[in-house]
Motif scaffolding. Structure first.
Motif, PDB file in Angstrom:
ATOM      1  N   SER A 195       0.810  -1.215   0.000  1.00 46.27           N
ATOM      2  CA  SER A 195       0.000   0.000   0.000  1.00 46.27           C
ATOM      3  C   SER A 195       0.852   1.278   0.000  1.00 46.27           C
ATOM      4  CB  SER A 195      -0.970   0.007   1.188  1.00 46.27           C
ATOM      5  OG  SER A 195      -0.252  -0.034   2.389  1.00 46.27           O
ATOM      6  N   SER A 196       2.149   1.155  -0.263  1.00 45.44           N
ATOM      7  CA  SER A 196       3.015   2.332  -0.342  1.00 45.44           C
ATOM      8  C   SER A 196       2.704   3.111  -1.623  1.00 45.44           C
ATOM      9  CB  SER A 196       4.483   1.912  -0.332  1.00 45.44           C
ATOM     10  OG  SER A 196       4.812   1.262  -1.550  1.00 45.44           O
ATOM     11  N   PRO A 197       3.047   4.399  -1.667  1.00 43.32           N
ATOM     12  CA  PRO A 197       2.774   5.189  -2.878  1.00 43.32           C
ATOM     13  C   PRO A 197       3.405   4.602  -4.143  1.00 43.32           C
ATOM     14  CG  PRO A 197       3.380   6.632  -1.065  1.00 43.32           C
ATOM     15  CD  PRO A 197       3.599   5.227  -0.591  1.00 43.32           C
ATOM     16  N   LEU A 198       4.631   4.115  -4.050  1.00 44.56           N
ATOM     17  CA  LEU A 198       5.295   3.534  -5.220  1.00 44.56           C
ATOM     18  C   LEU A 198       4.578   2.274  -5.686  1.00 44.56           C
ATOM     19  CD1 LEU A 198       7.559   3.507  -7.277  1.00 44.56           C
ATOM     20  CD2 LEU A 198       9.028   2.406  -5.574  1.00 44.56           C
ATOM     21  N   ALA A 199       4.207   1.398  -4.751  1.00 41.47           N
ATOM     22  CA  ALA A 199       3.510   0.161  -5.112  1.00 41.47           C
ATOM     23  C   ALA A 199       2.149   0.466  -5.735  1.00 41.47           C
ATOM     24  CB  ALA A 199       3.349  -0.736  -3.892  1.00 41.47           C
ATOM     25  N   GLY A 230       7.910  -1.072 -19.954  1.00 38.42           N
ATOM     26  CA  GLY A 230       7.870   0.105 -20.819  1.00 38.42           C
ATOM     27  C   GLY A 230       6.947   1.202 -20.313  1.00 38.42           C
ATOM     28  N   ASP A 231       6.049   0.872 -19.384  1.00 35.95           N
ATOM     29  CA  ASP A 231       5.148   1.887 -18.836  1.00 35.95           C
ATOM     30  C   ASP A 231       5.921   2.865 -17.959  1.00 35.95           C
ATOM     31  OD1 ASP A 231       3.066   0.624 -20.069  1.00 35.95           O
ATOM     32  OD2 ASP A 231       2.078  -0.058 -18.233  1.00 35.95           O
ATOM     33  N   VAL A 232       5.516   4.119 -18.008  1.00 36.02           N
ATOM     34  CA  VAL A 232       6.110   5.161 -17.168  1.00 36.02           C
ATOM     35  C   VAL A 232       5.069   5.543 -16.125  1.00 36.02           C
ATOM     36  CG1 VAL A 232       7.006   7.506 -17.118  1.00 36.02           C
ATOM     37  CG2 VAL A 232       7.577   5.991 -19.023  1.00 36.02           C
ATOM     38  N   ARG A 233       5.477   5.562 -14.876  1.00 37.27           N
ATOM     39  CA  ARG A 233       4.586   5.927 -13.776  1.00 37.27           C
ATOM     40  C   ARG A 233       5.187   7.085 -13.000  1.00 37.27           C
ATOM     41  NH1 ARG A 233       0.259   2.182 -13.193  1.00 37.27           N
ATOM     42  NH2 ARG A 233       0.221   1.232 -15.252  1.00 37.27           N
ATOM     43  N   ILE A 234       4.330   8.009 -12.607  1.00 38.63           N
ATOM     44  CA  ILE A 234       4.757   9.152 -11.807  1.00 38.63           C
ATOM     45  C   ILE A 234       4.296   8.920 -10.377  1.00 38.63           C
ATOM     46  CG2 ILE A 234       4.524  11.629 -11.459  1.00 38.63           C
ATOM     47  CD1 ILE A 234       4.062  11.850 -14.493  1.00 38.63           C
ATOM     48  N   VAL A 235       5.230   9.075  -9.458  1.00 42.65           N
ATOM     49  CA  VAL A 235       4.961   8.821  -8.044  1.00 42.65           C
ATOM     50  C   VAL A 235       5.162  10.121  -7.267  1.00 42.65           C
ATOM     51  CG1 VAL A 235       5.594   7.435  -6.043  1.00 42.65           C
ATOM     52  CG2 VAL A 235       5.831   6.479  -8.333  1.00 42.65           C
ATOM     53  N   ARG A 236       4.193  10.426  -6.415  1.00 39.32           N
ATOM     54  CA  ARG A 236       4.321  11.612  -5.554  1.00 39.32           C
ATOM     55  C   ARG A 236       5.043  11.173  -4.283  1.00 39.32           C
ATOM     56  NH1 ARG A 236       1.952  16.347  -5.668  1.00 39.32           N
ATOM     57  NH2 ARG A 236       0.339  15.623  -7.098  1.00 39.32           N
ATOM     58  N   LEU A 237       6.237  11.688  -4.104  1.00 40.06           N
ATOM     59  CA  LEU A 237       7.054  11.400  -2.931  1.00 40.06           C
ATOM     60  C   LEU A 237       7.154  12.665  -2.078  1.00 40.06           C
ATOM     61  CD1 LEU A 237       9.922   9.451  -4.715  1.00 40.06           C
ATOM     62  CD2 LEU A 237       8.011   8.489  -3.446  1.00 40.06           C
TER      63      LEU A 237
END
Length: 159
Positions: free
Chosen positions: A124-128, A137-144
């Motif tokens: 349940s972490s933001p990255l996960a 190949g997918d790009v994901r943006i994570v709010r840290l």
């Protein structure tokens, strides 16, 4: 409201169960014995063994309750049984590349077994949460806490 489940690997559940058994079968009986002995020594208000023992017993009981609730809600998932191994789901080992070409390998595990220093990231972490369902190949943006970070999925493996 639906019951909350706690996804966890078999190894994580075994470690949690071992901790519970250790507290219940070894530590708590030792503390009970010390508290009983100290209580027989008279004045309890200035008896360090008694006061510390009671405090430690409360800590153990609190942890036992927590572990009991987490184990009751646990749902053991074997990552090797994942039907779609081309996407990121629970138990996936994912190789990520950020915008600075820094490579990072993480494994998505249950929240009770996470250890970021070993590359085990809680489900349940933001990255996960950002990576769930991603393909190579997918790009994901994570709010840290430090701001937005962009990661590209380079490889996915299930062990």
């Amino acid at each position: 409201m639906a019951a909350l489940t706690n996804p966890i690997t078999a190894q994580g559940y075994a470690a949690m169960k071992a901790r519970y058994d250790h507290l219940l079968g070894k530590e708590r009986p030792e503390i009970v014995e010390i508290v009983s002995w100290a209580a027989g020594n008279g004045d309890r208000s200035e008896n360090g063994d008694y006061l510390y023992g009671r405090k430690r017993m409360r800590e153990i009981d609190r942890e036992l309750g927590h572990l009991s609730r987490r184990m009751k809600a646990a749902r053991v998932i074997d990552p090797a049984d994942q039907p779609d191994k081309s996407r990121v789901f629970f138990g996936a080992t994912v190789t990520l590349v950020d915008e600075d070409e820094v490579v990072r390998t993480i494994t998505l595990v249950g929240d009770d077994e996470q250890d970021a220093s070993e590359g085990r990231i809680g489900w349940s972490s933001p990255l996960a949460r950002a990576l769930r369902g991603a393909a190579v190949g997918d790009v994901r943006i994570v709010r840290l806490p430090s701001g937005l970070k962009e990661w590209e999925v380079d490889a996915i493996a299930y062990r």
